[in-house]
Design a protein around this motif. Structure first.
Motif, short mmCIF file in Angstrom:
data_model
loop_
_atom_site.label_atom_id
_atom_site.label_comp_id
_atom_site.label_asym_id
_atom_site.label_seq_id
_atom_site.Cartn_x
_atom_site.Cartn_y
_atom_site.Cartn_z
N PRO A 1 2.72 0.10 -4.82
CA PRO A 1 3.04 -0.63 -3.58
C PRO A 1 4.51 -1.01 -3.45
CG PRO A 1 1.61 -1.94 -5.04
CD PRO A 1 1.62 -0.55 -5.57
N VAL A 2 5.19 -1.27 -4.58
CA VAL A 2 6.62 -1.57 -4.51
C VAL A 2 7.37 -0.38 -3.92
CG1 VAL A 2 8.71 -2.07 -5.85
CG2 VAL A 2 6.58 -3.25 -6.41
N GLU A 3 6.96 0.83 -4.33
CA GLU A 3 7.61 2.05 -3.81
C GLU A 3 7.33 2.22 -2.31
OE1 GLU A 3 9.83 4.11 -4.40
OE2 GLU A 3 9.37 5.75 -3.01
N LEU A 4 6.11 1.89 -1.86
CA LEU A 4 5.81 1.96 -0.42
C LEU A 4 6.65 0.95 0.36
CD1 LEU A 4 1.93 2.47 -0.42
CD2 LEU A 4 3.67 4.14 0.26
N GLY A 5 6.82 -0.22 -0.21
CA GLY A 5 7.68 -1.23 0.40
C GLY A 5 9.11 -0.73 0.53
N ARG A 6 9.60 -0.09 -0.55
CA ARG A 6 10.96 0.46 -0.53
C ARG A 6 11.10 1.49 0.60
NH1 ARG A 6 13.78 4.46 -1.15
NH2 ARG A 6 12.05 5.84 -1.65
N LEU A 7 10.10 2.34 0.72
CA LEU A 7 10.12 3.39 1.75
C LEU A 7 10.17 2.78 3.15
CD1 LEU A 7 10.04 6.45 1.37
CD2 LEU A 7 7.58 6.39 1.87
N TYR A 8 9.38 1.74 3.36
CA TYR A 8 9.42 1.00 4.63
C TYR A 8 10.84 0.50 4.89
CZ TYR A 8 8.84 -2.96 7.87
OH TYR A 8 8.98 -3.85 8.91
N GLY A 9 11.44 -0.13 3.91
CA GLY A 9 12.79 -0.67 4.07
C GLY A 9 13.81 0.42 4.34
N GLU A 10 13.64 1.57 3.68
CA GLU A 10 14.58 2.68 3.87
C GLU A 10 14.55 3.14 5.33
OE1 GLU A 10 14.19 5.98 1.14
OE2 GLU A 10 15.20 7.34 2.54
N LEU B 1 20.27 -2.34 1.56
CA LEU B 1 20.04 -3.80 1.60
C LEU B 1 18.77 -4.17 2.38
CD1 LEU B 1 23.20 -6.03 1.73
CD2 LEU B 1 22.02 -5.02 -0.21
N LEU B 2 18.06 -3.17 2.92
CA LEU B 2 16.74 -3.44 3.49
C LEU B 2 15.63 -2.94 2.56
CD1 LEU B 2 17.55 -2.71 7.22
CD2 LEU B 2 16.92 -4.91 6.26
N GLN B 3 15.97 -2.00 1.69
CA GLN B 3 15.03 -1.63 0.63
C GLN B 3 14.93 -2.76 -0.39
OE1 GLN B 3 15.84 2.41 -1.01
NE2 GLN B 3 17.15 2.67 0.77
N ALA B 4 16.09 -3.34 -0.70
CA ALA B 4 16.15 -4.38 -1.73
C ALA B 4 15.15 -5.51 -1.49
CB ALA B 4 17.58 -4.91 -1.86
#
Lengths: 289, 289
Positions: free
Chosen positions: B199-208, B181-184
């Motif tokens: 960049p969406v994948e980098l954002g996901r990684l940050y959230g993970e 729920l922080l990757q989302a």
């Protein structure tokens, strides 16, 4: 048009693969979801969806993920309804209820999982289709299942137990708790076939009346039915607001007939062969005679 | 870019109107949903979503229904987590939990209602937007909340209680129960802004990584925290698989730092001003020092 048995077989064969298509799911969760999802039943809601889609010139195969999603929503509502904090039922379709087998925690999560999986499958199908029909169908599912639909009916059912039944209250419960999930397949199936708003609305009306008739028949069977045949205890609804409590047995039978007539009436102006839906509506009364 | 407080205010002001926009909902159900939804909290998930959207050139106002939907998913998961059949908690954010106030039946339905409402709002917003971004964002929400995401983490958390903690098991729970729920919000916010997959994948990684760091910090606070400040009882997780049980206090602190570093690293290659997200990641550690 195919037969009811053919649509049902399509659904039965697709339910587990559809759920597994979502990816790696913890084994215990998958087991609990499948226990309830594959417990049998008429698969009335997905059958209606596939038939409505094909009647209006659509492809049942394209509608299949939405049909499975609808059955998952129906199944989750049964799991949560049976919980000790709700109806506290031990038996469903002749088998122990989910929380009896898996414990309360996992039963809650299996219900949550099936609701979420339903909308996830509808969204993935909408993405694949790539046009507006899929999103419209997914939104219809969420709306009829939601807080102005099925969940609204369940809430009034739970919070009003022990109240004096009024026609308005019982009608509200029936319309939302049962009828919303029978309006959904008609609207979804016709929308997926690309039908115009006017026939979609007639389909919704059919589903609404069929749903109320079904719920009245269920109330009657709770009084007169054989527990062995029904696969659940009867006489459980004494504390509940039922149509029988309100109108008596004869009044309830008469009202069920009136709603079947209204369902048949809604089908009359559709430009397609509606015999599938007429037969189904007439058959719904046979259970109480 | 606005400040965290400004994004939070946007969310706070939108939550109730968004829920009420769905239509006529039974009063008791609306009351129960709002009781938990408006109980305060940092609104971290929707704030991340709005900030990610604006960072990448999108409009926070357009993303607002999705941000509220995400907070509704988070809230429903807390209501169901607190139920007697799950963690059996009496207190949440300093107030009695939903089932303590409304009874178990209504608490179950309020949770179901918020999950359903979340996806219904996302779908309605997608229909209004009329392009692929909205459906993609709704699908991301359903996926991260679902049986391969948050619900998977909750299941393993519930079914493995009392087991010997292994790093694999605890990591799985943290990744899914909190981190999904922080990757989302990162993926949804960037997708709504029309960002490319990389960049969406980098954002996901940050959230993970941020999510795992947060969960480790929560585990630490459960041992060292002040119940009055946290608004819940501490020491509750003794039966649970926590990072502290696995690595000890010092090991857990070190791992939280490593995940914050990894979150910062993921932000480095983004073509935008990422200072909002860097500050937020660094601040997440302050709670335990």
């Amino acid at each position: 048009m195919r037969t009811e048995a053919e649509y049902k077989a399509l659904v039965e064969n697709a339910l587990e693969p559809q759920l597994r298509s979502l990816g790696r799911v913890p084994e215990k969760l998958m087991e609990a979801m499948l226990y309830s999802l594959l417990a049998g039943g008429k698969r009335l809601r997905p059958v209606l969806l596939l038939a409505a889609c094909e009647m209006a010139g659509g492809t049942p195969e394209e509608a299949l993920p939405f049909a499975c999603a609808l059955e998952m929503v129906h199944t989750y509502s049964l799991i949560h309804d049976d919980l000790p904090g709700m109806d506290n039922d031990d038996l469903r379709r002749g088998r122990p209820t989910s929380h009896k087998v898996f414990g309360e925690g996992l039963a809650i999560l299996a219900g949550d999982g099936l609701l979420n999986a339903a909308l996830e499958l509808a969204l993935k199908a909408a993405l694949r289709m790539g046009d507006i029909r899929g999103i419209r169908a997914a939104e219809l599912l969420a709306r009829h299942a939601g807080v102005t639909g099925m969940i609204a009916g369940q809430t009034v059912d739970v919070t009003m137990e022990g109240s004096t039944p009024t026609e308005e209250l019982v009608s509200y419960i029936h319309t939302h708790k049962t009828s919303d999930l029978l309006q959904a397949p008609m609207e979804m199936g016709l929308t997926l076939a690309g039908a115009d708003p006017a026939p979609v609305e007639l389909g919704r009306l059919y589903g609404e009346h069929l749903g109320i008739a079904f719920q009245i028949v269920d109330d009657l069977l709770d009084v007169t039915g054989d527990p062995a045949l029904l696969g659940k205890r009867t006489g459980m609804d004494e504390q509940k607001l039922t149509w029988v409590a309100l109108k008596g047995m004869d009044g309830a039978r008469k009202d069920a007939e009136a709603h079947v007539d209204a369902a048949l009436e809604a089908m009359k102006d559709l430009p397609w062969d509606t015999s599938f839906f007429e037969n189904l509506a007439r058959a719904s009364l046979k259970r109480v005679y």
